[in-house]
Every structure is written in C-alpha cells, then in structure tokens.
Write an enzyme that holds these catalytic residues in place. Structure first.
Site, PDB file in Angstrom:
ATOM      1  N   ASP A   1      15.020  -7.365   8.967  1.00  0.00           N
ATOM      2  CA  ASP A   1      15.964  -6.542   8.587  1.00  0.00           C
ATOM      3  C   ASP A   1      17.214  -6.425   9.230  1.00  0.00           C
ATOM      4  OD1 ASP A   1      13.861  -6.016   6.736  1.00  0.00           O
ATOM      5  OD2 ASP A   1      14.238  -3.887   6.834  1.00  0.00           O
ATOM      6  N   ASP A   2      18.268  -6.321   8.481  1.00  0.00           N
ATOM      7  CA  ASP A   2      19.599  -6.054   8.846  1.00  0.00           C
ATOM      8  C   ASP A   2      20.433  -7.165   9.446  1.00  0.00           C
ATOM      9  OD1 ASP A   2      18.699  -3.424   8.298  1.00  0.00           O
ATOM     10  OD2 ASP A   2      18.593  -2.615  10.601  1.00  0.00           O
TER      11      ASP A   2
ATOM     12  N   HIS B   1      18.906  -6.218   1.138  1.00  0.00           N
ATOM     13  CA  HIS B   1      18.598  -4.890   1.843  1.00  0.00           C
ATOM     14  C   HIS B   1      19.786  -3.960   1.838  1.00  0.00           C
ATOM     15  CE1 HIS B   1      16.577  -2.382   4.703  1.00  0.00           C
ATOM     16  NE2 HIS B   1      17.283  -2.688   5.727  1.00  0.00           N
TER      17      HIS B   1
ATOM     18  N   HIS C   1      23.544  -0.629   4.147  1.00  0.00           N
ATOM     19  CA  HIS C   1      22.468   0.262   4.801  1.00  0.00           C
ATOM     20  C   HIS C   1      22.655   1.817   4.753  1.00  0.00           C
ATOM     21  CE1 HIS C   1      18.970   1.169   7.313  1.00  0.00           C
ATOM     22  NE2 HIS C   1      18.676  -0.146   7.217  1.00  0.00           N
TER      23      HIS C   1
ATOM     24  N   TYR D   1      15.865   2.370   5.321  1.00  0.00           N
ATOM     25  CA  TYR D   1      14.898   3.540   5.774  1.00  0.00           C
ATOM     26  C   TYR D   1      13.764   3.864   4.793  1.00  0.00           C
ATOM     27  CZ  TYR D   1      19.807   4.441   7.531  1.00  0.00           C
ATOM     28  OH  TYR D   1      20.881   4.265   8.150  1.00  0.00           O
TER      29      TYR D   1
ATOM     30  N   HIS E   1      13.241  -6.492  13.080  1.00  0.00           N
ATOM     31  CA  HIS E   1      14.827  -6.290  13.058  1.00  0.00           C
ATOM     32  C   HIS E   1      15.377  -7.645  13.893  1.00  0.00           C
ATOM     33  CE1 HIS E   1      13.765  -2.357  11.770  1.00  0.00           C
ATOM     34  NE2 HIS E   1      14.746  -2.346  10.947  1.00  0.00           N
TER      35      HIS E   1
END
Length: 290
Positions: free
Chosen positions: A104-105, A154, A158, A195, A245
């Site tokens: 992720d991210d 995603h 965020h 989250y 991540h």
C-alpha cells in the site's frame, strides 16, 4: 695496555651495531602496522553490497531502518540481460496453498527496488496506489502492469473516507482511477479503503470490491526488518491477504526472506484477483481472504 685498548674498542663497536639494528627494527614496525591496517577492517563504501535509492523527504525512514538483516545473495541479471518477467499465474487456489502479498501507499522511493526483487523471485503481487503518487512515478506504475502485477485503487490522498461527504469519497476514487488509467491504459478493478475504514455509505459511494487483509504485518508502525520477516512468514494462512507498505525501506529489505520463508511453507504467490480464481468480485462487498 695496547691489548686492553683494542678489546675496549671492539666492545664499543659491538654495542653500537646492536643499537643500530634495534633502531632499524623499530622503524620497520610502524610500516608493517600501516600495511596490515590496509588489509583488515571494514570494507570501503564502494565495496558495500546493494545501494539503496535515496528516500523521499516525506517518507524518510528512522535511523534504525538502516540496520538491515543480511540477506542471501539473490540471482540477478547479467549486465546485458534482464530476467524475464514471470508469466501470469494459472493457479487453482482451491487446490494450491495460495497467498496474496499486497503493498500500500506507493509508489515511493523503494518501489523500484521491490519490483526488482519480485521480478528476480518471479513473484506477482498487488499494489494499492495513492493517486497523488502516480504522476511522480509513472514509469514504476507502468512497469507494475507490464510485469504482471495487479494495480488497485487506494484513494487519492489517504483520508479516512468515513469522515468525508459522499461527493468527496467519489472524487477520491475517480481521480485515482483516472490517474492510473492515463499511465497504464488499465483502470483498477479493486479498492482498498485507507485504514480499512469503511461503512455502508462509503461502500456504496466507492462502488468497487473492497479488499481488506487477513494479516497486518504492522510494518508501518515498527519499521523493523526482523519483525517484518517474522510476521510475513509465520502469520499467513492458506488463502490469505498480507498487508505491507512499499514506502518503507525495512519492508523492502525483508521481502526476499519473506518470499523464501513462505515458499518453504509451501505457499504459491498470486495477485488478489488470482486468489479468487479471477471470478468477478461484488462491488461494495468486503474481502479479507479467499
């Protein structure tokens, strides 16, 4: 008298000769010490193993992240030849022991190195991208698709989507879809809520399958290579989805050992869509594993 004088002169000559020899030995010792120092000690920076890319200022890791666990040498390409990208998986996860690794991210400063390691290991993963990071890493996003990885949405920046009005939730999804499609020609089919925060209103607004996870490695919190390896190898179960991540250096450093450990446990690596056999997933429904 003449005989005694001769003896004295001879004795003085012997004393002077011994002193000169001792001085010569003393002069030689520092030279040998300096030479020995050149042959021992820490290797020079040029002899270090694998250079890490410079981090983005926004994702600079903590100082302890530089202490990486030694890894086994990985098979790499020759200077004139790159290893081929792994072919798309044709795996029946109702029969095989499958696991989906997700990141992720990103994309971020370490994503390119991660792609190198996945390619060398012939493993496909799923990347849930932030739309705001796509423009600065277009080549990496394009490479993900070209090398057979799955790319998911995603959100743009965020946020906790449950705190936003519905129109803004839709905008977060739509902008990221467009950014990825502009670069790759492929629109993501899966969405991971930041989250893991989602309610019925958000699920309806996103209108995509919602991918959660069965293993949270907490790599973002601890940023420790050894802990990442332990969690990544021991915790997955058959049909699981593992959360990492790729914006953190210790995560990328741990990946080769995680892959090796999971292979020793008999796992086959697949993307999230492959985990579910390629069957269409239901928009608004939450999936945390097969």
């Amino acid at each position: 008298m003449r005989g005694r004088a001769g003896v004295v002169v001879a004795l003085l000559g012997l004393v002077l000769a011994a002193g000169c020899a001792q001085s010569a030995v003393q002069r030689a010792e520092p030279t040998r010490a300096r030479d020995a120092g050149k042959r021992t000690g820490d290797p020079s920076p040029s002899a270090s193993a694998e250079p890490e890319p410079d981090p983005d200022p926004a994702t600079t890791p903590a100082a302890h992240e530089n202490h990486l666990v030694p890894q086994r040498d990985e098979p790499g390409p020759s200077p004139d030849e790159e290893p081929p990208a792994p072919p798309p998986a044709r795996v029946d996860c109702s029969v095989r022991k499958c696991v989906a690794l997700t990141f992720d991210d990103g994309p971020g400063a370490y994503t390119g190195l991660l792609l190198d390691r996945l390619r060398a290991a012939r493993v496909h993963a799923t990347f849930f991208l932030l739309g705001q990071n796509v423009a600065g890493h277009r080549d990496l996003v394009r490479r993900m698709v070209e090398e057979g990885h799955e790319v998911g949405n995603h959100s743009w920046s965020h946020p906790d989507l449950t705190t936003l009005p519905t129109w803004e939730v839709r905008a977060q999804v739509r902008r990221t879809q467009q950014a990825v499609q502009d670069v790759t020609g492929v629109a993501p089919a899966l969405f991971r809520p930041p989250y893991g925060a989602v309610d019925e209103r958000v699920a309806n607004a996103v209108d995509m399958p919602l991918i959660l996870w069965s293993v949270d490695t907490l790599d973002w919190l601890h940023r420790d290579v050894r802990r990442n390896i332990t969690a990544g190898v021991r915790e997955p179960r058959r049909g699981g989805i593992v959360l990492f991540h790729d914006i953190h250096r210790p995560t990328v450093a741990a990946v080769p050992s995680v892959l090796e450990g999971l292979r020793e446990r008999g796992f086959t690596f697949v993307t999230v869509s492959e985990l579910f056999g390629g069957r269409p997933l239901v928009p608004g429904h939450r999936y945390a594993g097969r």
